[in-house]
Design an enzyme around this catalytic site. Structure first.
Site, PDB file in Angstrom:
ATOM      1  N   ASP A  22       0.854  -1.187   0.000  1.00 42.22           N
ATOM      2  CA  ASP A  22       0.000   0.000   0.000  1.00 42.22           C
ATOM      3  C   ASP A  22       0.896   1.245   0.000  1.00 42.22           C
ATOM      4  OD1 ASP A  22      -3.010   0.927   0.605  1.00 42.22           O
ATOM      5  OD2 ASP A  22      -1.608   2.213   1.765  1.00 42.22           O
TER       6      ASP A  22
ATOM      7  N   ASN B 222      -2.963  12.570  -3.260  1.00 42.80           N
ATOM      8  CA  ASN B 222      -3.976  12.910  -4.274  1.00 42.80           C
ATOM      9  C   ASN B 222      -4.627  14.255  -3.973  1.00 42.80           C
ATOM     10  OD1 ASN B 222      -4.027  11.119  -6.337  1.00 42.80           O
ATOM     11  ND2 ASN B 222      -5.547   9.726  -5.428  1.00 42.80           N
TER      12      ASN B 222
ATOM     13  N   ASP C  13      -1.929   9.405 -10.074  1.00 42.51           N
ATOM     14  CA  ASP C  13      -1.853   8.321 -11.083  1.00 42.51           C
ATOM     15  C   ASP C  13      -0.412   8.075 -11.480  1.00 42.51           C
ATOM     16  OD1 ASP C  13      -4.576   8.048 -10.975  1.00 42.51           O
ATOM     17  OD2 ASP C  13      -4.980   9.135 -12.866  1.00 42.51           O
TER      18      ASP C  13
ATOM     19  N   GLU D 199      -4.663   2.177  -4.301  1.00 40.49           N
ATOM     20  CA  GLU D 199      -3.209   2.326  -4.240  1.00 40.49           C
ATOM     21  C   GLU D 199      -2.577   1.046  -3.720  1.00 40.49           C
ATOM     22  OE1 GLU D 199      -5.407   3.770  -2.339  1.00 40.49           O
ATOM     23  OE2 GLU D 199      -4.769   3.999  -0.273  1.00 40.49           O
TER      24      GLU D 199
END
Lengths: 148, 474
Positions: B346, B354, B363, B389
């Site tokens: 993770d 983000n 991204d 993620e």
């Protein structure tokens, strides 16, 4: 007596026969006999014996037929007699037979005379045979006696 | 000769007998007609000399009886008589006598008659022999005639069969549903059926007598095909050869025709127009080719679709679905004896990233992490985007310790990723296949718990599931 025509040399030793009175024909045709026998006298004599034994019976039959006017029988008998005579060379007899045949067919009535003439000729043949073939005894049988 | 003398006069008989013996003949004498006839019935005499006039049975009657026998033996009869008439000679002749002699006998005439008799009897013997030969020849001829008749009957029968065969051939030839024609030994057309008339547009009377090539044309009957036809005339058969003239297509078969004594007298050819079939086959081939192209395109599309279905669109690595399939396979493998390690990864504080730098930057982080993981893996290991993620790594043939070691290496690689905004780190939870983690769900849960522990312990670290349990125990 003999026919002068074609007269052969006589080698058979047979004496020529004497002439027949009245008829003028030869008794036997020696030339014929010579020719037909081949010059064999023994055969001629045998033939003569046969002839002399045969003819009297025919003459007897002919005489009977003439006597009874049995002309057919007489005709056949004369024909047979003619053949027999011709075969033996008995030219005299055969000539008389010819005249007899003609008379029988033509109605001539002098048959007895001709028959007598035939007998006379036969006698001459007998005589001739007797002279030339001593072993043959000519015999006329009943006729000879009748003729005598 | 044996001579029968018949005379009822012994004198005449003796004269005849003597003269005939002198001529060298045997003589039998009879003195009557019946006696002679009786003897004659018992014994045939070639010569009879008979008197005419005899009692009971005269010479002419004897002649008639002898002639009446009609048994094929000829008797020369001489009538010897004292009858002198010419009519007598005629009568004797009419009765059956051959000659006539008059008495007295003339030996020369007798000899002459016997010469005649001998000549006639000799002729009669010759005639009898000739007649026998003629009868034999006739018998042979009859036999040959019978054979000829039988042959004639056989010939008539054969002719009939031949006629029937000709008719049948003609009907078959004309009724064939294909073009058919015969050629002679010089490849000149001899027969041309109605289908050939239609197929080639040439009437029978126009084709017959002309060379085959001048009728079919050189575009159809090429030099090579003409050689094939000539080989037929040497006995070489061919079947279903494909001929065409550039416009139409034919199947041609040919075989030689044999005459008497098995000599080849010509050939027979059949032609089937397969232009329609040829066109159809060409169309089918064309459509097949098009179909193959379409099929290939479809296959590529399907392949692409399949890839899309198992690939994560953002990162280009396998997606969660692909992970499920591979995990299932690798658990089976591990269950058979190989090891399996699993790491849940993770990206640390990704949500904050983000929020702070935008999704596009987020991204880019995910893409970079995915690339790093993919590039740093061993050849048989596997990585997939688990979702958001999170990533999941499968280590083939390893235990938990080895999985942790490998994970640690990956963690460091991620931590070294350059980023313009801030450092990128990731937490790893590692578990391995074992009695308590013997299926996918158990293994994933174990790794996930380890990941949770790694997060709890401050992130950017690797925590093994077994260590986490020890820590709990401690």
């Amino acid at each position: 007596m003999f026919s002068e025509q074609n007269q052969p040399r006589n080698t058979t030793g047979i004496t020529p026969p004497s002439p027949v009175s009245g008829g003028g024909e030869a008794v036997l045709d020696l030339a014929y006999l010579y020719e037909v026998s081949g010059g064999d006298k023994a055969f001629i004599c045998d033939l003569a014996a046969e002839f002399l034994s045969t003819v009297p019976e025919l003459l007897s039959r002919l005489e009977g037929a003439l006597r009874t006017s049995d002309f057919p029988t007489a005709g056949r008998t004369v024909h047979n007699l003619k053949g027999c005579c011709r075969s033996f060379g008995a030219v005299g007899m055969s000539a008389v037979c010819v005249r007899l045949e003609e008379s029988l067919s033509g109605g001539v009535l002098d048959l007895p005379g001709l028959f007598e003439e035939l007998l006379a000729c036969f006698h001459e043949v007998q005589e001739f045979v007797g002279l030339n073939c001593p072993e043959v005894r000519p015999s006329l049988g009943g006729l000879q006696e009748d003729a005598a | 000769m044996r001579v029968l003398v018949v005379d009822d006069s012994r004198v005449s008989a003796r004269v005849l007998e003597h003269a005939i013996r002198e001529l060298g003949h045997e003589v039998e004498v009879c003195y009557s007609g019946p006696e002679a006839w009786s003897l004659f019935e018992r014994e045939r005499f070639p010569v009879v000399v008979t008197d005419w006039m005899m009692p009971d049975l005269d010479g002419p009657e004897l002649c008639r009886r002898i002639r009446g026998l009609g048994d094929g033996d000829f008797t020369y009869i001489i009538m010897c008589t004292a009858k002198d008439e010419k009519s007598d000679r005629l009568a004797a002749t009419e009765a059956g006598a051959d000659d006539y002699l008059s008495k007295p006998l003339d030996r020369l005439e007798l000899a002459s008659r016997f010469l005649v008799a001998e000549r006639l009897l000799g002729m009669q013997v010759t005639l009898a022999e000739r007649n026998r030969q003629l009868v034999e020849a006739n018998r042979v001829l009859e036999s040959q005639k019978l054979e000829l008749d039988a042959m004639l009957r056989r010939l008539e029968s054969t002719s009939l069969i031949a006629e029937v065969s000709r008719n049948r051939f003609s009907q078959l030839f004309e009724g064939l549903p294909v073009a058919c024609f015969t050629i002679d030994s010089h490849a000149v057309i001899f027969e041309w059926n109605s289908r050939a008339e239609i197929m080639f547009g040439v009437r029978s009377f126009e084709a017959v007598g002309r060379p085959l090539r001048s009728v079919l044309g050189s575009s159809l009957l090429t030099a090579q095909r003409m050689r094939n036809v000539k080989n037929v005339l040497k006995g070489k058969v061919f079947h279903d050869q494909s001929w065409d003239d550039g416009n139409r297509y034919f199947l041609v078969s040919a075989l030689p025709l044999y005459g008497l004594e098995s000599t080849i007298t010509g050939g027979i050819l059949t032609v089937v127009d397969v232009t329609r079939q040829q066109r159809a086959e060409e169309q089918i081939a064309r459509q097949l080719r098009e179909l193959n192209v379409a099929h290939e395109e479809l296959r590529v599309l399907n392949q692409r679709l399949a890839a899309l279905a198992t690939t994560d669109a953002l990162t280009g690595i396998p997606n969660h679905r692909a992970l499920q399939d591979r995990l299932s396979e690798m658990i089976h493998a591990a269950d058979r004896g190989g090891g399996l390690g699993l790491a849940m990864v993770d990206v640390d504080h990704f949500k904050l990233f983000n929020d702070e730098f935008g999704h596009q930057a987020g991204d880019e982080v995910l893409k970079a992490v995915a690339s790093t993981l993919r590039d740093k893996l061993r050849r048989n290991d596997f990585v997939a985007r688990y979702g958001g993620e999170e990533f999941c790594i499968l280590f083939k043939d390893v235990d938990e310790a080895k999985a942790k070691e490998l994970s640690e290496r990956l963690r460091r690689a991620i931590a070294q990723l350059p980023c313009e905004h801030r450092a990128i780190t990731a937490s790893f939870g590692v578990a391995s296949f074992g009695p308590k983690t013997r299926n996918a769900a158990m293994l994933l849960r174990a790794a996930d718990e380890a990941l949770y522990a790694a997060k709890e312990q401050g992130r950017n670290r690797v925590v093994a599931y077994s260590e986490m349990n020890k820590a709990d125990a401690a």
